[in-house]
Write a protein that holds these residues in place. Structure first.
Motif, PDB file in Angstrom:
ATOM      1  N   ALA A  49       0.842  -1.196   0.000  1.00  0.00           N
ATOM      2  CA  ALA A  49       0.000   0.000   0.000  1.00  0.00           C
ATOM      3  C   ALA A  49       0.873   1.240   0.000  1.00  0.00           C
ATOM      4  O   ALA A  49       2.029   1.193   0.423  1.00  0.00           O
ATOM      5  CB  ALA A  49      -0.916   0.010   1.216  1.00  0.00           C
ATOM      6  N   THR A  50       0.289   2.342  -0.461  1.00  0.00           N
ATOM      7  CA  THR A  50       0.985   3.622  -0.422  1.00  0.00           C
ATOM      8  C   THR A  50      -0.004   4.727  -0.095  1.00  0.00           C
ATOM      9  O   THR A  50      -1.216   4.580  -0.336  1.00  0.00           O
ATOM     10  CB  THR A  50       1.722   3.900  -1.749  1.00  0.00           C
ATOM     11  OG1 THR A  50       2.473   5.116  -1.630  1.00  0.00           O
ATOM     12  CG2 THR A  50       0.750   4.032  -2.913  1.00  0.00           C
ATOM     13  N   ILE A  51       0.498   5.823   0.444  1.00  0.00           N
ATOM     14  CA  ILE A  51      -0.339   6.944   0.852  1.00  0.00           C
ATOM     15  C   ILE A  51       0.379   8.245   0.536  1.00  0.00           C
ATOM     16  O   ILE A  51       1.606   8.343   0.662  1.00  0.00           O
ATOM     17  CB  ILE A  51      -0.669   6.835   2.363  1.00  0.00           C
ATOM     18  CG1 ILE A  51      -1.726   7.847   2.778  1.00  0.00           C
ATOM     19  CG2 ILE A  51       0.584   6.958   3.214  1.00  0.00           C
ATOM     20  CD1 ILE A  51      -2.313   7.564   4.165  1.00  0.00           C
ATOM     21  N   THR A  58      -4.767   7.058  -1.357  1.00  0.00           N
ATOM     22  CA  THR A  58      -4.116   5.783  -1.064  1.00  0.00           C
ATOM     23  C   THR A  58      -4.221   4.863  -2.282  1.00  0.00           C
ATOM     24  O   THR A  58      -5.051   5.079  -3.180  1.00  0.00           O
ATOM     25  CB  THR A  58      -4.769   5.083   0.136  1.00  0.00           C
ATOM     26  OG1 THR A  58      -6.159   4.880  -0.133  1.00  0.00           O
ATOM     27  CG2 THR A  58      -4.618   5.910   1.402  1.00  0.00           C
ATOM     28  N   TYR A  60      -3.669   0.403  -3.145  1.00  0.00           N
ATOM     29  CA  TYR A  60      -3.411  -0.899  -2.542  1.00  0.00           C
ATOM     30  C   TYR A  60      -3.120  -1.955  -3.591  1.00  0.00           C
ATOM     31  O   TYR A  60      -3.628  -1.894  -4.723  1.00  0.00           O
ATOM     32  CB  TYR A  60      -4.630  -1.358  -1.737  1.00  0.00           C
ATOM     33  CG  TYR A  60      -4.960  -0.471  -0.565  1.00  0.00           C
ATOM     34  CD1 TYR A  60      -5.847   0.590  -0.695  1.00  0.00           C
ATOM     35  CD2 TYR A  60      -4.387  -0.707   0.684  1.00  0.00           C
ATOM     36  CE1 TYR A  60      -6.144   1.404   0.383  1.00  0.00           C
ATOM     37  CE2 TYR A  60      -4.684   0.096   1.771  1.00  0.00           C
ATOM     38  CZ  TYR A  60      -5.564   1.155   1.612  1.00  0.00           C
ATOM     39  OH  TYR A  60      -5.864   1.954   2.683  1.00  0.00           O
ATOM     40  N   THR A  69      -5.682  -1.311   5.579  1.00  0.00           N
ATOM     41  CA  THR A  69      -5.867   0.132   5.462  1.00  0.00           C
ATOM     42  C   THR A  69      -4.590   0.843   5.866  1.00  0.00           C
ATOM     43  O   THR A  69      -4.082   0.628   6.975  1.00  0.00           O
ATOM     44  CB  THR A  69      -7.019   0.611   6.351  1.00  0.00           C
ATOM     45  OG1 THR A  69      -8.220  -0.077   5.993  1.00  0.00           O
ATOM     46  CG2 THR A  69      -7.229   2.116   6.183  1.00  0.00           C
ATOM     47  N   SER A  71      -2.785   4.453   6.718  1.00  0.00           N
ATOM     48  CA  SER A  71      -3.131   5.792   7.187  1.00  0.00           C
ATOM     49  C   SER A  71      -1.872   6.426   7.756  1.00  0.00           C
ATOM     50  O   SER A  71      -0.852   5.764   7.940  1.00  0.00           O
ATOM     51  CB  SER A  71      -4.235   5.731   8.243  1.00  0.00           C
ATOM     52  OG  SER A  71      -3.803   5.014   9.385  1.00  0.00           O
TER      53      SER A  71
END
Length: 127
Positions: A49-51, A58, A60, A69, A71
């Motif tokens: 994942a990246t944000i 975001t 995934y 998830t 965050s």
């Protein structure tokens, strides 16, 4: 230059949950795009994942979408990975990573997009 330290790994039964944390120091955390990757024995490191910098966007991997998830809390210089409905195939060493290259989801899935890495935390899911 940012330093990253992961925590929160451990042993959990299939179907259970864990929350990983990655604490950053030594840089302006809010400037960095953050990512989570994982690596199982004998396998290549793979994207999870990246944000983006603000936490408003975001992306995934298909294998974790709907279960994990990502965050971040920029006031605490920390990025999180909430992992629910864990499966045995989620067993890996989990790494957080940081980059100043910007948030481009297709690029953010690549190991080489990131310049800074933590030491990893082991997650083991028993079936």
């Amino acid at each position: 230059q940012v330093q990253l330290v992961e925590s929160g790994g451990g042993l959990v039964q299939a179907g259970g949950s864990l929350r990983l944390s990655c604490a950053a120091s030594g840089g302006t955390f809010g400037y960095y795009v953050m990512g989570w990757f994982r690596q199982a024995p004998g396998k290549e490191r793979e994207f999870v994942a990246t944000i983006n910098q603000s936490g408003g966007s975001t992306h995934y991997a298909d294998s974790v979408k709907g279960r994990f998830t990502i965050s971040r809390d920029n006031a605490k210089n920390t990025v999180y990975l909430q992992m629910n409905s864990l499966k045995s195939e989620d067993t890996s060493v989990y790494y957080c990573a940081a980059t100043l290259r910007g948030f481009i989801p297709a690029q953010g899935m690549r190991v080489r997009w990131y310049d800074y890495w933590g030491q990893g935390t082991q997650v083991t899911v028993s079936s």
